[in-house]
Design a protein around this motif. Sequence first.
Motif, PDB file in Angstrom:
ATOM      1  N   TYR A 119       0.835  -1.207   0.000  1.00  0.00           N
ATOM      2  CA  TYR A 119       0.000   0.000   0.000  1.00  0.00           C
ATOM      3  C   TYR A 119       0.866   1.252   0.000  1.00  0.00           C
ATOM      4  N   TRP A 120       1.844   1.295   0.916  1.00  0.00           N
ATOM      5  CA  TRP A 120       2.701   2.489   1.002  1.00  0.00           C
ATOM      6  C   TRP A 120       3.624   2.588  -0.202  1.00  0.00           C
ATOM      7  N   ASN A 121       4.088   1.459  -0.679  1.00  0.00           N
ATOM      8  CA  ASN A 121       4.957   1.457  -1.854  1.00  0.00           C
ATOM      9  C   ASN A 121       4.224   2.054  -3.054  1.00  0.00           C
ATOM     10  N   ALA A 122       2.966   1.636  -3.232  1.00  0.00           N
ATOM     11  CA  ALA A 122       2.194   2.147  -4.374  1.00  0.00           C
ATOM     12  C   ALA A 122       1.928   3.642  -4.246  1.00  0.00           C
ATOM     13  N   ARG A 123       1.854   4.119  -3.010  1.00  0.00           N
ATOM     14  CA  ARG A 123       1.616   5.553  -2.801  1.00  0.00           C
ATOM     15  C   ARG A 123       2.899   6.363  -2.886  1.00  0.00           C
ATOM     16  N   GLU A 125       5.353   6.352  -0.797  1.00  0.00           N
ATOM     17  CA  GLU A 125       5.839   6.810   0.511  1.00  0.00           C
ATOM     18  C   GLU A 125       6.681   5.708   1.136  1.00  0.00           C
ATOM     19  N   PRO A 276      -9.139   0.982  -0.084  1.00  0.00           N
ATOM     20  CA  PRO A 276      -7.871   1.674  -0.380  1.00  0.00           C
ATOM     21  C   PRO A 276      -6.682   0.721  -0.497  1.00  0.00           C
ATOM     22  N   VAL A 277      -6.660  -0.337   0.302  1.00  0.00           N
ATOM     23  CA  VAL A 277      -5.546  -1.293   0.243  1.00  0.00           C
ATOM     24  C   VAL A 277      -5.597  -2.053  -1.089  1.00  0.00           C
ATOM     25  N   ASP A 279      -7.088  -0.917  -3.834  1.00  0.00           N
ATOM     26  CA  ASP A 279      -6.826   0.081  -4.897  1.00  0.00           C
ATOM     27  C   ASP A 279      -5.334   0.293  -5.118  1.00  0.00           C
ATOM     28  N   ALA A 280      -4.576   0.252  -4.033  1.00  0.00           N
ATOM     29  CA  ALA A 280      -3.135   0.496  -4.144  1.00  0.00           C
ATOM     30  C   ALA A 280      -2.461  -0.558  -5.018  1.00  0.00           C
ATOM     31  N   HIS A 281      -3.091  -1.726  -5.106  1.00  0.00           N
ATOM     32  CA  HIS A 281      -2.500  -2.810  -5.901  1.00  0.00           C
ATOM     33  C   HIS A 281      -3.175  -2.958  -7.255  1.00  0.00           C
ATOM     34  N   ARG A 288       2.680  -4.017 -10.237  1.00  0.00           N
ATOM     35  CA  ARG A 288       2.006  -3.575  -9.005  1.00  0.00           C
ATOM     36  C   ARG A 288       1.039  -4.605  -8.432  1.00  0.00           C
TER      37      ARG A 288
END
Length: 416
Positions: A119-123, A125, A276-277, A279-281, A288
Amino acid sequence: MSESPVWHPFTQHGLREPIPLVTHAEGAVLHTQDGRRIVDAISSWWVTTHGHNHPRIVAAIRAQAERLDQIIFAGWTHEPAERLARDLLTIMPAALTRVFFSDSGSTSVEVALKMALGYWNARGEARHRIVVMEHSYHGDTIGAMSVGARGVFNSAYAPLLFDVTTIPYPGGGREQATLDALSQACATGAAAFIVEPLVLGAGGMLFYDTELLRQMRAICADAGVLFIADEVMTGWGRTGTLLACEQAAVVPDILCLSKGLTGGAIPLAVTLASEPVWDAHYAEDRARMFFHSSSYTANPIACAAANANLAIWRDEPVRARIDRLALAQADRLAKVARHPRVSGARQCGTIAAFELDAGQGYLSALAPRLLRFFAEHDVLLRPLGETVYVMPPYGITPDELDRVYAAIAAALDEVR
Ligand code: PLP
């Protein structure tokens, strides 16, 4: 007979303790090869919820085994998994919208941690730090050990375990210290907080209250830190409600379930994620995708067992059985609590626990003696060091529970 080649988990074979051979089971009773009837007072490591060999779960397993035993789950699907995912979402908090399958509690935790980091990687951050609670247990794979308490269980593997931030267990009036430590960890860019809601199981059946759980969730939400609820043990009614989180009106971002998911009949786990989790993937970019699988992901026979478990929750008075068991435990625990060697008697839903001669810890010399004593009294109880707990299947009869507490009463007088 020559020595068995089987290497058992959490067993020191050098102690040469007898290992009973179980031939069959029903309800809360295990039958051994030498004709004994053992009361399973720990639900066979916290998995058996309704009772052993529930006929509907057995029938579902049999029927599914004749139809489709196994199918690769990457890019393929099957009806038992589709039905299970949909039906699970109808009984779980609405914000959890996606279901990822795996095989055990530990793998459900690994999946949760990887989802959080993904999740953070995709964002874009760089958030990697996981916050954990003191005395937690999340499983025995390397990632799950990393987020669990350090100690004799994992000291040999310490160099491989990743660093985490540990907040205090909120016992003994340390609630504010717990909240402050969590706030501080969240303010410094943590990726996620993983916690066992209301009961730290393997850490010694340590309880904390719903208000603290609610406040910890709020701190994470305010800081945008993912909140992972590990309900591998607490899920499926153990704490009195389907999920422990329910009692605090807490909705996690990621939820781990296993053990009672199939009623305890066959291994299966799920990690539920919020949109959201997911969506990040979700992208057209293959780099991704969520890179996690195991050969038996969403095994159809295991999913069929889980579907039967859900049907049992729908059709049978499971909640009434849980309430009855909670009352029956309270009644018997109150008597045990009066014994001078007993301290810390406590109960959360169907789980009762207390300390016997407190102060010696997990490797208390008393523990193996207690284990042997209970086995000799035809009761399956496995104290966590000096902590004795009773966590039976919900269908245990009053007579069977009496046998468990009679063995405990005898142990209090006889085991030194
Ligand atoms: N998480 C919690 C809270 C547990 O209690 C356990 C097992 O007891 C696990 C994870 C690991 O589950 P498993 O033994 O199925 O890998």
